[in-house]
Design a protein around this motif. Structure first.
Motif, short mmCIF file in Angstrom:
data_model
loop_
_atom_site.label_atom_id
_atom_site.label_comp_id
_atom_site.label_asym_id
_atom_site.label_seq_id
_atom_site.Cartn_x
_atom_site.Cartn_y
_atom_site.Cartn_z
N UNK A 104 0.97 -1.25 -0.09
CA UNK A 104 -0.09 0.09 0.11
C UNK A 104 0.74 1.20 0.09
N UNK A 105 1.88 1.28 0.75
CA UNK A 105 2.73 2.42 0.96
C UNK A 105 3.64 2.51 -0.35
N UNK A 106 3.88 1.56 -0.96
CA UNK A 106 4.75 1.86 -2.30
C UNK A 106 3.88 2.09 -3.41
N UNK A 107 2.61 1.72 -3.40
CA UNK A 107 1.74 2.30 -4.54
C UNK A 107 1.17 3.68 -4.26
N UNK A 108 0.86 4.03 -2.92
CA UNK A 108 0.75 5.40 -2.48
C UNK A 108 1.63 6.25 -2.87
N UNK A 109 2.84 6.14 -2.48
CA UNK A 109 4.07 7.12 -2.79
C UNK A 109 4.71 7.04 -4.15
N UNK A 135 4.16 12.03 1.59
CA UNK A 135 4.57 11.04 2.58
C UNK A 135 3.57 11.35 3.88
N UNK A 136 3.49 12.32 4.28
CA UNK A 136 2.83 12.79 5.54
C UNK A 136 1.21 12.08 5.47
N UNK A 158 -0.45 8.80 7.72
CA UNK A 158 -1.56 8.87 8.36
C UNK A 158 -2.71 7.76 7.76
N UNK A 159 -2.58 7.37 6.45
CA UNK A 159 -3.24 6.16 6.11
C UNK A 159 -2.82 4.94 6.71
N UNK A 160 -1.69 4.84 6.93
CA UNK A 160 -1.29 3.56 7.60
C UNK A 160 -0.98 3.67 9.07
N UNK A 161 -1.22 4.66 9.60
CA UNK A 161 -1.12 4.82 11.07
C UNK A 161 0.32 4.88 11.50
N UNK A 162 0.96 5.55 10.66
CA UNK A 162 2.32 5.53 11.05
C UNK A 162 2.85 7.03 11.52
N UNK A 163 2.07 8.03 11.76
CA UNK A 163 2.47 9.22 11.98
C UNK A 163 3.01 9.21 13.29
#
Length: 83
Positions: free
Chosen positions: A39-44, A51-52, A56-61
């Motif tokens: 998910x992170x790879x596709x999103x970014x 990145x911010x 938030x989308x993967x709850x890593x803030x």
């Protein structure tokens, strides 16, 4: 995300108990963290989301980052479209 009608909540609660069946059905090793990484790879990389927002989308803030704390005041509804 993973419906399971016979369960009390209607969803899979302990996903790790289903890893073997998911891997067998998909023909590859499965682990939940792999979904998050994909998910992170596709999103970014593909969608070019900031990145911010991805955090938030993967709850890593990070709770100690003031800028991210201000941005975290947004609603879940605001995250649906980017997700």
């Amino acid at each position: 995300m993973f419906p399971l009608p016979p369960s009390v909540s209607g969803h899979v609660v302990e996903l790790h108990t289903h890893y073997a069946r998911i891997a067998e059905a998909g023909g590859a090793k499965f682990w939940i963290h792999g979904l998050r990484k994909a998910f992170i790879a596709v999103a970014e990389l593909e969608l070019m989301l900031p990145c911010s927002l991805t955090k938030r989308l993967v709850n890593h803030a990070r709770p100690g980052d003031l800028t991210e704390n201000y941005a975290a005041d947004g609603s879940v509804g605001q995250l649906r479209e980017p997700a």
